[in-house]
Design a protein around this motif. Structure first.
Motif, PDB file in Angstrom:
ATOM      1  N   THR A 186      17.197 203.956  27.021  1.00 35.28           N
ATOM      2  CA  THR A 186      17.519 202.551  26.769  1.00 35.28           C
ATOM      3  C   THR A 186      16.602 201.636  27.562  1.00 35.28           C
ATOM      4  O   THR A 186      16.126 200.621  27.049  1.00 35.28           O
ATOM      5  CB  THR A 186      18.999 202.261  27.112  1.00 35.28           C
ATOM      6  N   ASN A 211      13.255 201.628  25.833  1.00 33.54           N
ATOM      7  CA  ASN A 211      13.327 200.849  24.588  1.00 33.54           C
ATOM      8  C   ASN A 211      13.363 199.349  24.879  1.00 33.54           C
ATOM      9  O   ASN A 211      12.707 198.561  24.195  1.00 33.54           O
ATOM     10  CB  ASN A 211      14.545 201.249  23.763  1.00 33.54           C
ATOM     11  N   ALA A 212      14.126 198.957  25.897  1.00 35.23           N
ATOM     12  CA  ALA A 212      14.214 197.540  26.260  1.00 35.23           C
ATOM     13  C   ALA A 212      12.852 197.030  26.735  1.00 35.23           C
ATOM     14  O   ALA A 212      12.430 195.926  26.356  1.00 35.23           O
ATOM     15  CB  ALA A 212      15.273 197.335  27.334  1.00 35.23           C
ATOM     16  N   LEU A 230      10.585 196.611  23.770  1.00 32.09           N
ATOM     17  CA  LEU A 230      10.992 195.481  22.952  1.00 32.09           C
ATOM     18  C   LEU A 230      10.595 194.155  23.614  1.00 32.09           C
ATOM     19  O   LEU A 230      10.083 193.249  22.947  1.00 32.09           O
ATOM     20  CB  LEU A 230      12.503 195.519  22.701  1.00 32.09           C
ATOM     21  N   LYS A 251      15.164 189.094  18.490  1.00 29.04           N
ATOM     22  CA  LYS A 251      15.482 190.397  19.090  1.00 29.04           C
ATOM     23  C   LYS A 251      15.995 190.254  20.526  1.00 29.04           C
ATOM     24  O   LYS A 251      16.349 191.224  21.170  1.00 29.04           O
ATOM     25  CB  LYS A 251      14.249 191.313  19.081  1.00 29.04           C
ATOM     26  N   SER A 285      18.779 189.167  21.475  1.00 31.43           N
ATOM     27  CA  SER A 285      20.157 189.663  21.564  1.00 31.43           C
ATOM     28  C   SER A 285      20.170 191.185  21.732  1.00 31.43           C
ATOM     29  O   SER A 285      21.036 191.734  22.413  1.00 31.43           O
ATOM     30  CB  SER A 285      20.970 189.251  20.339  1.00 31.43           C
ATOM     31  N   ASP A 286      19.170 191.859  21.143  1.00 35.52           N
ATOM     32  CA  ASP A 286      19.065 193.315  21.315  1.00 35.52           C
ATOM     33  C   ASP A 286      18.721 193.647  22.772  1.00 35.52           C
ATOM     34  O   ASP A 286      19.271 194.587  23.349  1.00 35.52           O
ATOM     35  CB  ASP A 286      17.991 193.903  20.395  1.00 35.52           C
ATOM     36  N   ALA A 334      21.826 193.182  24.806  1.00 39.23           N
ATOM     37  CA  ALA A 334      22.756 194.313  24.626  1.00 39.23           C
ATOM     38  C   ALA A 334      22.266 195.535  25.399  1.00 39.23           C
ATOM     39  O   ALA A 334      23.064 196.243  26.030  1.00 39.23           O
ATOM     40  CB  ALA A 334      22.903 194.636  23.142  1.00 39.23           C
ATOM     41  N   MET A 335      20.967 195.779  25.365  1.00 40.01           N
ATOM     42  CA  MET A 335      20.406 196.919  26.102  1.00 40.01           C
ATOM     43  C   MET A 335      20.568 196.718  27.605  1.00 40.01           C
ATOM     44  O   MET A 335      20.875 197.663  28.332  1.00 40.01           O
ATOM     45  CB  MET A 335      18.925 197.114  25.752  1.00 40.01           C
TER      46      MET A 335
END
Length: 125
Positions: free
Chosen positions: A51, A54-55, A58, A71, A73-74, A77-78
């Motif tokens: 995670t 990925n964060a 991103l 993105k 918000s993604d 969340a991460m």
């Protein structure tokens, strides 16, 4: 009165064997719980790393313009997931330490009990 004189106690060796069997079951339970804690911790650490990576990718993609700002918000969340993982990993580490302490205490009790018959025999002699 006959019932008083008919009372017999168990052999101390048999009592010790019963105690050791009981302590062995308890030790196995502590070991099993410690293994469960470790497995959960390992799984969380793997998800945490994934995670976090990925964060980071991103965020980098958003900064480079290859991912839309929506993105965000993604990423949020991460970030929350990462923080939750950190809290849980810390709790599992605390639990693992507790299991280690309990196991150590149990080992000390067993060791103390194994010394007791020798000390009692010495006191009698």
């Amino acid at each position: 009165m006959a019932s008083i004189f008919g009372f017999r106690s168990r052999d101390p060796a048999r009592d010790r064997q019963t105690d050791l069997q009981r302590f062995d079951r308890l030790a196995k339970m502590f070991d099993q719980i410690a293994a469960e804690i470790e497995a959960e911790k390992t799984g969380l650490e793997n998800r945490y790393k994934s995670t976090a990576a990925n964060a980071a990718f991103l965020v980098e993609a958003m900064e480079n313009g290859s991912a839309s700002a929506s993105k965000g918000s993604d990423v949020s969340a991460m970030t929350n997931s990462i923080l939750n993982c950190e809290r849980r990993i810390a709790e599992l580490a605390r639990q693992k330490g507790l299991m280690k302490e309990l196991r150590h205490s149990l080992d000390a009790i067993v060791e103390e009990g194994s010394d007791r018959p020798a000390a009692q025999a010495t006191a009698r002699g």
